[in-house]
Design an enzyme around this catalytic site. Structure first.
Site, short mmCIF file in Angstrom:
data_model
loop_
_atom_site.label_atom_id
_atom_site.label_comp_id
_atom_site.label_asym_id
_atom_site.label_seq_id
_atom_site.Cartn_x
_atom_site.Cartn_y
_atom_site.Cartn_z
N GLU A 120 36.88 68.64 56.57
CA GLU A 120 38.14 69.06 55.98
C GLU A 120 38.63 70.32 56.72
OE1 GLU A 120 38.09 70.08 51.80
OE2 GLU A 120 40.28 69.99 51.69
N GLU A 297 32.40 72.10 43.50
CA GLU A 297 32.18 70.98 44.43
C GLU A 297 31.78 69.72 43.67
OE1 GLU A 297 33.43 71.73 47.15
OE2 GLU A 297 33.29 73.90 46.94
N HIS A 300 34.81 68.08 42.13
CA HIS A 300 35.63 67.38 43.12
C HIS A 300 35.29 65.90 43.20
CE1 HIS A 300 38.38 70.02 45.15
NE2 HIS A 300 37.47 70.83 45.69
N GLU A 319 42.76 70.86 44.59
CA GLU A 319 42.19 72.21 44.52
C GLU A 319 42.62 72.97 43.26
OE1 GLU A 319 39.74 72.86 46.07
OE2 GLU A 319 39.81 71.59 47.85
N1 TRP Z 1 37.44 71.62 49.90
C1 TRP Z 1 36.65 72.81 50.00
C2 TRP Z 1 36.59 73.39 48.62
O1 TRP Z 1 37.56 73.78 48.05
C3 TRP Z 1 37.26 73.82 50.93
C4 TRP Z 1 36.71 73.87 52.29
C5 TRP Z 1 35.44 73.96 52.64
C6 TRP Z 1 37.44 73.94 53.49
N2 TRP Z 1 35.33 74.07 54.00
C7 TRP Z 1 36.54 74.05 54.53
C8 TRP Z 1 38.77 73.91 53.79
C9 TRP Z 1 36.94 74.15 55.85
C10 TRP Z 1 39.19 74.00 55.11
C11 TRP Z 1 38.26 74.12 56.12
O2 TRP Z 1 35.60 73.43 48.01
ZN ZN Z 2 37.86 72.73 46.31
#
Ligand code: TRP
Ligand code: ZN
Length: 868
Positions: A120, A297, A300, A319
């Site tokens: 991500e 997490e 999610h 988010e």
């Molecule tokens: N989705 C992750 C969270 O909110 C966020 C995240 C983790 C992320 N690593 C990343 C976003 C690297 C951008 C780049 O828990």
């Molecule tokens: Zn998140």
């Protein structure tokens, strides 16, 4: 920079030209030459025989269609275009990548001795050519091959379906994930770990294996993470009715990670900061952070993975909602008031500041150059406030009905923010038409309230006006639908029933117009209003409270949050007036009644210690800076310090008595014990500013049996610049120099050191054996803390702080642009400082702008700030 990076716009969204139903990946792992074979089943969805695939930093080794080599393709900037394709086909792409050279920590990289991935938002395109967009959902099968001795654990998403040995000491494991997912949720880890194992039986009877992978020797630091995971699984079942959907849930802790953690399906990858804890290495705040992030997490899995985002402009869909869920989790398990206070501090401090900065954006952005720049406080924290407002408007029952409908409609698909709001609206019957503006409008509304009591008519009128100032990205603003929670108290502190037009009304008013008056009837005496209770909307409240009214609310408001808020408003009045006084060359003063009010709080027998600690905490320098168009860095620092010293000397005996009374012989990590430590250490932070400070702090450091008390002593010594500071710092460094994570606390103290020579010491500290600019945690602790949380030294008139920031940013631009792009934020706010400082900061931004290899991340922020 060869070409200016191009922006993408939300309005330009187009559905994908092809679907990928299945992808079969094989990774042959080597430090510098990893080969990735990807076999995808592709179907044409639109009238196009060409397919575009994203790809960056890849070496293409082979490309074939239905097993035959294919030459009708073009490598283009950021990807590949393949032409002349049939309607349905098998696509094979073989790429070679270099994990060891990957210092950006995006895609496949090495963290210490282990391979791991971060996909991500757009990291999968650094692994293979693929439609790297969240609305392409495929079933993944992944085979990982690596040297068996160095990498005994080979992990990926889903269930393990095969494993075995191959030639030259290598082995393989094959994984299959039955749930279709976008590429950003893919993960792979290979390494040697210690594993903490447990299991959880879901409410429908599924037995889930739980595994936490940590660096060898760290098993005794993984138990709190496991407890938090089990609590998360239980909580999501009871509060949301949501159950886990695979037979295994794995968490891997890594030392090199750009963010907090990542929710990859069945295989979360965590920054080790949010896994590892024991009483000697972690503070209570660390423990609570682990609980929140493990929860986040895990939650999610439904809000993010089962229902994902259609495009990255919808990021707040997962988010904002998941932050709301993790906040509720922490509040249900711990103190709701303390959690709310800390969340509101983040909104009123850094989020309001972001919304007032050149990078201001709505929780659903309209324009993005680098997606990594939009994992922001606005998308996450304000996004959560927007979900919370819907929760307030619908109530828990209505909200849960909305969640149910949302999953019925969108499970297994990629959805939009609009889909979420529609589900909430349809399930509850509450009209959210105007409310939707919260998704598209940026900036912080200012809500100004005035009141008028008519003793003859026994009416009390509240006039509520809302204005949102133009932001950099948006000049026109409209009135928002603001849920405005109030209570009125009579002089005995009893609640006055709210009656309008002869009928009782709910305590949450629907404020929808630019200016609106609510006339309450049957009010037999001049009431004291409690406004924006629970911070029911993310707005700036302005109401001309008298000191006595605030002191009254500190005691009589029915909920704890409102009491705290009254205390903060009282402090704010004195901070503001003292800043003016200091600017006019006058001394800092605090009235006796204010001191008495805080004495009352400190000595209260009914209030919980954790809550008293919050009541006694002053707003941060950054929060106060947010109140001003033009920030007087030194005056703010002077006033905050003087108020602290005044309270400390006026309440010295009481502080000492409370400090002594809260001593705990045995260490434990329950909420009661945490609360007592919190208040005790708050007392210490005040006492540090008295004559006995040095002695008390040193004694606490020597006798501490846990990291919370150790750190409280050190940070008191740091903030008050006590004589013992040097010795304590040296002792700590001696003890922990081999443990980067524990040293981060020490680096943070160096970063926020108020001493005049702080920058010089920081530059020396960069040579410390535990420090490395390659590690994001170290960098954030030392450099990030200096830039963001040491305003007096960072903004030194000489400009040395800015020049230092510029140097670091130019270096980090090439090694890790994502981290560089977070460090730069304080510089983007240059217009808030005097002209000399503005010029000095602008010079650094211009220098960055003229770099020929400036990354998209910094390009977007630097140009936005300079053009504003
Ligand atoms: N989705 C992750 C969270 O909110 C966020 C995240 C983790 C992320 N690593 C990343 C976003 C690297 C951008 C780049 O828990
Ligand atoms: Zn998140």
């Amino acid at each position: 920079m060869a070409q200016s990076p191009q922006a993408k716009y939300r309005k330009d969204y187009q559905s994908p030209s092809h679907s990928i139903t299945d992808i079969d990946l094989t990774f042959d792992l080597f430090d510098t030459e990893t080969v990735v074979a990807a076999v995808s089943q592709v179907k044409q969805l639109k009238d196009s025989t060409s397919l575009y695939l994203d790809g960056e930093e890849l070496e293409l080794k082979a490309l074939s269609i239905n097993g035959e080599a294919w030459s009708d393709y073009q490598l283009v900037e950021g990807g590949i275009e393949i032409h002349g394709l049939p309607q349905q086909f098998e696509l094979t792409v073989v790429t070679q990548i270099n994990p060891e050279a990957n210092t950006a920590l995006e895609g496949l990289y090495k963290s210490g001795g282990a391979f791991c991935t971060q996909c991500e938002a757009e990291g999968f395109r650094r692994i293979t050519y693929y439609p790297d967009r969240p609305d392409v959902l495929a079933k993944y099968t992944t085979t990982v091959i690596a040297d068996k001795a160095s990498y005994p654990y080979l992990l990926s998403n889903g269930n393990r379906i095969d494993q075995g040995e191959v030639e030259s000491g290598r082995h393989f494991v094959k994984w299959q994930d039955p749930h279709p997912k976008p590429a950003y949720l893919f993960a792979l880890v290979a390494g040697d770990f210690d594993v903490l194992r447990d299991h959880y039986v879901t409410k429908s009877g599924r037995d889930v294996a739980l595994e936490i992978f940590v660096d060898k020797g760290n098993l005794d630091r993984a138990t709190h993470a496991m407890t938090s995971l089990v609590n998360s699984m239980k909580w999501d079942e009871t509060r949301f009715g949501l159950e886990y959907d695979l037979d295994i849930y794995m968490i891997v802790a890594v030392d090199f990670f750009n963010m907090g953690a990542m929710e990859n399906k069945g295989l979360n990858v965590f920054n080790s900061k949010y896994v590892l804890a024991n009483e000697n290495t972690a503070t209570d705040t660390d423990y609570l952070g682990i609980e929140a992030v493990i929860g986040h997490e895990y939650f999610h899995n439904w809000t993010g993975n089962r229902v994902t985002c259609r495009d990255w402009f919808q990021l707040s869909l997962k988010e904002g909602l998941t932050v709301f869920r993790d906040q509720e989790f922490s509040s249900d398990l711990g103190s709701r008031a303390v959690n709310r206070i800390n969340n509101v501090r983040i909104i009123r401090g850094p989020q309001f500041a972001e919304d007032a900065s050149p990078m201001s954006h709505p929780i659903r952005p309209d324009k993005v150059i680098e997606m990594n720049n939009f994992y922001t406080l606005t998308v996450y924290e304000k996004g959560s406030e927007v979900i919370r407002m819907m929760h307030t408007l619908l109530g828990e029952d209505g909200f849960q009905k909305g969640m149910k409908l949302y999953f019925e409609r969108h499970d297994g698909t990629a959805a939009t923010c609009e889909d979420f709001v529609s589900a909430m609206e349809d399930a509850s019957g509450v009209d959210l038409t105007q409310f939707r503006l919260w998704y598209s409008q940026s900036g912080t509304p200012k809500v100004t309230v005035s009141s008028e009591y008519d003793a003859d008519a026994k009416t009390y009128a509240l006039t509520i006006e809302q204005v949102t100032e133009p932001t950099n990205n948006q000049s026109e603003k409209q009135p928002l639908h603001i849920p405005f929670d109030i209570e009125l108290y009579d002089s005995k502190g009893e609640v006055i029933e709210l009656i309008i037009d002869g009928k009782p009304v709910h305590h949450v008013l629907d404020v929808k117009e630019a200016k609106q008056t609510f006339v309450f009837e049957n009010v037999s005496e001049q009431p004291v209003p409690s406004l924006l209770r629970e911070f029911s909307a993310p707005v700036i409240l302005e109401y001309d409270y008298q000191d006595q009214e605030l002191i009254f609310l500190m005691v009589h408001a029915r909920n704890e949050f409102a009491r705290w808020d009254a205390g903060q408003m009282l402090l704010a009045k004195y901070i503001r007036s003292n800043i003016s006084a200091v600017q006019n060359g006058d001394a800092v003063t605090l009235s006796e009644s204010v001191i008495d009010a805080f004495r009352g709080v400190l000595l209260s027998a009914e209030l919980e210690p954790a809550f008293i600690a919050e009541m006694l905490s002053l707003p941060s320098h950054n929060e106060v800076s947010g109140w001003y168009q033009c920030v007087d860095v030194d005056a703010i620092a002077l006033v905050l310090k003087s108020i602290k010293e005044t309270l400390a000397t006026s309440l010295e005996d009481e502080l000492l008595a409370v400090y002594r009374s809260l001593e705990q012989q045995q260490y434990s990590i329950d909420h009661d014990a945490i609360g007592k430590r919190s208040l005790r250490n708050t007392c210490l932070s005040y006492l540090a500013h008295t004559a006995q400070g040095n002695h008390l702090v040193e004694a606490q450091y020597q006798s501490a049996n846990n990291m919370t008390d150790t750190m409280a002593a050190m940070s008191a010594a740091n903030q008050a610049q006590l004589p013992c500071r040097e010795a304590l710092m040296a002792d700590y460094s001696d003890k922990w120099k081999h443990d980067g994570l524990v040293m981060d606390k020490w680096f943070m103290l160096q970063g926020t050191n108020p001493a005049e020579n702080a920058l010089e010491v920081i530059q020396q500290t960069m040579k410390h054996e535990a420090f490395s600019l390659k590690n994001p945690n170290r960098t954030r602790s030392l450099i990030g803390a200096f830039l963001a949380n040491n305003p007096v030294r960072f903004h030194a008139k000489s400009g040395e702080g800015y020049r230092f920031a510029g140097e670091i940013l130019r270096e980090m631009n090439s090694s890790n642009p994502q981290v560089a792009s977070r460090l730069i934020d304080p510089l983007l706010k240059f217009r808030k400082y005097d002209v000399e400082r503005q010029a000095l900061i602008k010079k650094e931004l211009e220098a960055l702008k003229s770099m020929d290899n400036l990354a998209k991340d910094l390009y977007e922020k630097v140009t936005t700030a300079l053009d504003a």
